[in-house]
Design a protein around this motif. Sequence first.
Motif, PDB file in Angstrom:
ATOM      1  N   PHE A  46       0.829  -1.209   0.000  1.00 32.97           N
ATOM      2  CA  PHE A  46       0.000   0.000   0.000  1.00 32.97           C
ATOM      3  C   PHE A  46       0.864   1.259   0.000  1.00 32.97           C
ATOM      4  N   VAL A  47       1.868   1.289   0.867  1.00 34.18           N
ATOM      5  CA  VAL A  47       2.711   2.487   0.969  1.00 34.18           C
ATOM      6  C   VAL A  47       3.492   2.702  -0.319  1.00 34.18           C
ATOM      7  N   GLU A  48       4.104   1.637  -0.841  1.00 36.96           N
ATOM      8  CA  GLU A  48       4.867   1.765  -2.080  1.00 36.96           C
ATOM      9  C   GLU A  48       3.979   2.204  -3.239  1.00 36.96           C
ATOM     10  N   ALA A  49       2.809   1.602  -3.346  1.00 42.30           N
ATOM     11  CA  ALA A  49       1.891   1.962  -4.427  1.00 42.30           C
ATOM     12  C   ALA A  49       1.412   3.405  -4.281  1.00 42.30           C
ATOM     13  N   ALA A  50       1.130   3.810  -3.056  1.00 35.78           N
ATOM     14  CA  ALA A  50       0.674   5.183  -2.824  1.00 35.78           C
ATOM     15  C   ALA A  50       1.760   6.190  -3.190  1.00 35.78           C
ATOM     16  N   LEU A  51       3.000   5.901  -2.794  1.00 32.67           N
ATOM     17  CA  LEU A  51       4.098   6.818  -3.115  1.00 32.67           C
ATOM     18  C   LEU A  51       4.349   6.882  -4.614  1.00 32.67           C
ATOM     19  N   LYS A  52       4.328   5.734  -5.283  1.00 29.37           N
ATOM     20  CA  LYS A  52       4.519   5.724  -6.736  1.00 29.37           C
ATOM     21  C   LYS A  52       3.415   6.524  -7.430  1.00 29.37           C
ATOM     22  N   ARG A  53       2.203   6.332  -6.976  1.00 32.36           N
ATOM     23  CA  ARG A  53       1.066   7.052  -7.580  1.00 32.36           C
ATOM     24  C   ARG A  53       1.176   8.552  -7.328  1.00 32.36           C
ATOM     25  N   LEU A  54       1.587   8.915  -6.110  1.00 28.85           N
ATOM     26  CA  LEU A  54       1.754  10.318  -5.765  1.00 28.85           C
ATOM     27  C   LEU A  54       2.835  10.961  -6.632  1.00 28.85           C
ATOM     28  N   VAL A  55       3.936  10.251  -6.844  1.00 25.52           N
ATOM     29  CA  VAL A  55       5.003  10.759  -7.718  1.00 25.52           C
ATOM     30  C   VAL A  55       4.456  10.959  -9.128  1.00 25.52           C
ATOM     31  N   ASP A  56       3.724   9.982  -9.630  1.00 30.59           N
ATOM     32  CA  ASP A  56       3.170  10.082 -10.989  1.00 30.59           C
ATOM     33  C   ASP A  56       2.204  11.254 -11.136  1.00 30.59           C
ATOM     34  N   GLU A  57       1.384  11.472 -10.119  1.00 27.01           N
ATOM     35  CA  GLU A  57       0.338  12.492 -10.210  1.00 27.01           C
ATOM     36  C   GLU A  57       0.767  13.875  -9.733  1.00 27.01           C
ATOM     37  N   ARG A  58       1.682  13.933  -8.737  1.00 23.67           N
ATOM     38  CA  ARG A  58       2.029  15.218  -8.138  1.00 23.67           C
ATOM     39  C   ARG A  58       3.517  15.532  -8.147  1.00 23.67           C
ATOM     40  N   GLY A  59       4.354  14.534  -8.460  1.00 25.83           N
ATOM     41  CA  GLY A  59       5.786  14.779  -8.533  1.00 25.83           C
ATOM     42  C   GLY A  59       6.543  14.343  -7.286  1.00 25.83           C
ATOM     43  N   ASN A  60       7.864  14.297  -7.443  1.00 21.80           N
ATOM     44  CA  ASN A  60       8.747  13.837  -6.367  1.00 21.80           C
ATOM     45  C   ASN A  60       8.673  14.703  -5.123  1.00 21.80           C
ATOM     46  N   ASP A  61       8.539  16.010  -5.310  1.00 23.72           N
ATOM     47  CA  ASP A  61       8.509  16.909  -4.152  1.00 23.72           C
ATOM     48  C   ASP A  61       7.363  16.579  -3.204  1.00 23.72           C
ATOM     49  N   GLN A  62       6.199  16.306  -3.762  1.00 30.42           N
ATOM     50  CA  GLN A  62       5.039  15.990  -2.922  1.00 30.42           C
ATOM     51  C   GLN A  62       5.263  14.678  -2.176  1.00 30.42           C
ATOM     52  N   ALA A  63       5.825  13.689  -2.855  1.00 33.62           N
ATOM     53  CA  ALA A  63       6.107  12.408  -2.200  1.00 33.62           C
ATOM     54  C   ALA A  63       7.157  12.590  -1.107  1.00 33.62           C
ATOM     55  N   SER A  64       8.161  13.390  -1.371  1.00 38.46           N
ATOM     56  CA  SER A  64       9.206  13.653  -0.373  1.00 38.46           C
ATOM     57  C   SER A  64       8.622  14.338   0.856  1.00 38.46           C
ATOM     58  N   ARG A  65       7.686  15.268   0.641  1.00 39.07           N
ATOM     59  CA  ARG A  65       7.034  15.939   1.774  1.00 39.07           C
ATOM     60  C   ARG A  65       6.246  14.946   2.625  1.00 39.07           C
ATOM     61  N   LEU A  66       5.598  14.005   1.957  1.00 39.35           N
ATOM     62  CA  LEU A  66       4.842  13.003   2.701  1.00 39.35           C
ATOM     63  C   LEU A  66       5.781  12.122   3.523  1.00 39.35           C
ATOM     64  N   ILE A  67       6.884  11.710   2.944  1.00 35.18           N
ATOM     65  CA  ILE A  67       7.860  10.898   3.671  1.00 35.18           C
ATOM     66  C   ILE A  67       8.410  11.686   4.857  1.00 35.18           C
TER      67      ILE A  67
END
Length: 86
Positions: A46-67
């Motif tokens: 779930f976490v990996e899929a969510a992060l990959k999807r977030l990167v695809d839809e919003r970019g690396n910066d958004q995923a990094s902020r979530l992490i």
Amino acid sequence: MKSQTADDIDTLIENEKRALVEECFREVWNELTDEGIDANIIAEVFVEAALKRLVDERGNDQASRLISHFKELDEMGFLPSNRTIQ
């Protein structure tokens, strides 16, 4: 500038969306654990899929902020103490 009422409505809407997502998540989680799938596998996927999807839809910066947000929660003690996010 938004009024307090508009902010309150936005907060209510966001809370309802979060509640819906959590309800859906719990249903899927329960179905998968009932099928005998280990909780660690479910969580990792779930976490990996969510992060990959977030990167695809919003970019690396958004995923990094979530992490970073999760790291902060861990540092503040909101996550179980026997696991540390690296």
